[in-house]
Scaffold this motif. Structure first.
Motif, PDB file in Angstrom:
ATOM      1  N   GLY A 141       0.824  -1.198   0.000  1.00 24.12           N
ATOM      2  CA  GLY A 141       0.000   0.000   0.000  1.00 24.12           C
ATOM      3  C   GLY A 141       0.861   1.252   0.000  1.00 24.12           C
ATOM      4  O   GLY A 141       1.949   1.283   0.579  1.00 24.12           O
ATOM      5  N   TYR A 204      -1.088  -2.693   2.750  1.00 19.29           N
ATOM      6  CA  TYR A 204      -2.271  -1.911   2.408  1.00 19.29           C
ATOM      7  C   TYR A 204      -3.344  -1.999   3.494  1.00 19.29           C
ATOM      8  O   TYR A 204      -3.857  -0.970   3.962  1.00 19.29           O
ATOM      9  N   ALA A 205      -3.676  -3.207   3.923  1.00 17.09           N
ATOM     10  CA  ALA A 205      -4.759  -3.369   4.896  1.00 17.09           C
ATOM     11  C   ALA A 205      -4.412  -2.713   6.220  1.00 17.09           C
ATOM     12  O   ALA A 205      -5.255  -2.054   6.845  1.00 17.09           O
ATOM     13  N   VAL A 208      -4.729   1.063   5.844  1.00 10.96           N
ATOM     14  CA  VAL A 208      -6.123   1.513   5.825  1.00 10.96           C
ATOM     15  C   VAL A 208      -6.621   1.705   7.251  1.00 10.96           C
ATOM     16  O   VAL A 208      -7.305   2.685   7.577  1.00 10.96           O
ATOM     17  N   LYS A 212      -7.547   5.844   9.012  1.00  7.24           N
ATOM     18  CA  LYS A 212      -8.897   6.333   9.297  1.00  7.24           C
ATOM     19  C   LYS A 212      -8.851   7.536  10.225  1.00  7.24           C
ATOM     20  O   LYS A 212      -8.199   7.519  11.266  1.00  7.24           O
ATOM     21  N   SER A 218      -4.603   5.391   2.292  1.00  8.21           N
ATOM     22  CA  SER A 218      -3.847   4.263   1.753  1.00  8.21           C
ATOM     23  C   SER A 218      -4.484   3.781   0.459  1.00  8.21           C
ATOM     24  O   SER A 218      -5.708   3.632   0.376  1.00  8.21           O
ATOM     25  N   PHE A 268     -14.140  -7.382   2.626  1.00  7.05           N
ATOM     26  CA  PHE A 268     -13.197  -6.288   2.425  1.00  7.05           C
ATOM     27  C   PHE A 268     -13.927  -4.967   2.178  1.00  7.05           C
ATOM     28  O   PHE A 268     -13.558  -3.937   2.746  1.00  7.05           O
ATOM     29  N   SER A 269     -14.939  -4.993   1.336  1.00  8.44           N
ATOM     30  CA  SER A 269     -15.650  -3.751   1.015  1.00  8.44           C
ATOM     31  C   SER A 269     -16.381  -3.193   2.239  1.00  8.44           C
ATOM     32  O   SER A 269     -16.458  -1.973   2.419  1.00  8.44           O
ATOM     33  N   MET A 273     -12.284  -1.343   2.249  1.00  7.48           N
ATOM     34  CA  MET A 273     -11.021  -1.704   1.626  1.00  7.48           C
ATOM     35  C   MET A 273     -11.204  -2.144   0.186  1.00  7.48           C
ATOM     36  O   MET A 273     -12.266  -2.643  -0.197  1.00  7.48           O
ATOM     37  N   ASP A 274     -10.151  -1.962  -0.602  1.00 11.52           N
ATOM     38  CA  ASP A 274     -10.117  -2.431  -1.987  1.00 11.52           C
ATOM     39  C   ASP A 274     -10.304  -3.949  -1.994  1.00 11.52           C
ATOM     40  O   ASP A 274      -9.695  -4.661  -1.200  1.00 11.52           O
ATOM     41  N   THR A 275     -11.139  -4.464  -2.888  1.00  9.52           N
ATOM     42  CA  THR A 275     -11.447  -5.894  -2.916  1.00  9.52           C
ATOM     43  C   THR A 275     -10.513  -6.700  -3.816  1.00  9.52           C
ATOM     44  O   THR A 275     -10.637  -7.921  -3.893  1.00  9.52           O
TER      45      THR A 275
END
Length: 286
Positions: A141, A204-205, A208, A212, A218, A268-269, A273-275
């Protein structure tokens, strides 16, 4: 052994963690909230044994957004996946909270059926526990105030990453002295907030989760052939008791079902988050 996006087994946010043992139970064949007992009319998708009949015992470390266990409640990506699997198999879930380094030994010693926590599918781990097919990829990310997603767009900028991350060597070749290497992402985030670096490279995760409410965000790094991690994100699976082959087969089948039905993508969504991390084909162990 690789963990998170690091070459060592400890994630930076866990380095100073001291975790005590707690047990929590969440039903999986009842209401969507996970309360109550398994329904007697529930028909499991597969036949396999568990340490405690009717219960899936899960070792869970603190690693948000992948896993978190507070106030007797498990949250995060992996608990959501396990809850869906347990529902299909008519099982309740009993969570045993452990330090990250103790999760695999808990499975290996027979104290837990499975472990969760973004565990990379490595040959080293597969020597002591079984490893399921991939659930998702742990992606590189880019954390920045501009929302950058292209590595190329940052080539003239000062950037940072954490020592031990899998993309460290590749990014060193591109940025040279413009790349600051930190001992943890805590220091990297401080420099990002102060403007000393234009962007940071992190899981990435994980990024994220800590982005917040901040004035940075990210994004999944676009594919760049110079950085292997953007092409081949490291895949995470579920460690399970090595001798319980039927459990491993059930996990693989259930993960496949969750992917084909779009459940993994929805998890994820729902977390913002991006799936794309879920749209993968399981690769050989690394």
């Amino acid at each position: 052994m690789k963990r998170g996006t690091m070459k060592n087994p400890m994630h930076p946010i866990l380095a100073a963690a001291v975790v005590t043992l707690m047990i929590g139970t969440m039903a999986a064949c009842g209401s969507p909230s996970g309360s109550g007992a398994s329904s007697s009319s529930c028909k499991p998708a597969h036949d396999f044994s568990t340490i405690t009949k009717g219960t899936l015992t899960v070792a869970i470390p603190e690693l948000p957004p992948f896993t978190s266990y507070k106030n007797n409640k498990a949250t995060g990506i992996d608990p959501s996946i396990v809850s869906s699997i347990a529902k299909m198999e008519c099982l309740s879930v009993s969570y045993s909270q452990v330090a990250f380094a103790e999760a695999i030994p808990a499975v290996q010693s027979g104290r837990a059926d499975i472990a969760i926590g973004d565990f990379y599918r490595t040959k080293e781990r597969a020597q002591v526990v079984g490893m399921s097919d991939a659930m998702y990829a742990d992606q590189l990310g880019i954390v920045s105030k501009t929302g950058a997603s292209s590595l190329a767009s940052l080539e003239s900028k000062k950037v940072g990453t954490v020592d031990g991350y899998l993309w460290l060597d590749d990014t060193k070749k591109i940025w040279g002295d413009n790349l600051t290497i930190y001992s943890s992402n805590v220091e990297m985030r401080q420099d990002l907030e102060s403007g000393r670096i234009a962007a940071g490279f992190d899981s990435y995760a994980t990024a994220v989760a800590y982005s917040k409410g901040k004035d940075y965000q990210s994004k999944v790094a676009q594919k760049d052939k110079r950085v292997d991690s953007t092409i081949n994100g490291v895949q995470a699976g579920i460690p399970y008791t090595k001798t319980n082959e039927d459990l491993g087969k059930a996990l693989n089948a259930d993960i496949g079902t969750l992917r084909s039905k779009g459940t993994l993508a929805k998890i994820f969504s729902d977390l913002g988050m991006d799936t794309s991390a879920t749209k993968i084909t399981s690769r050989p162990l690394i």
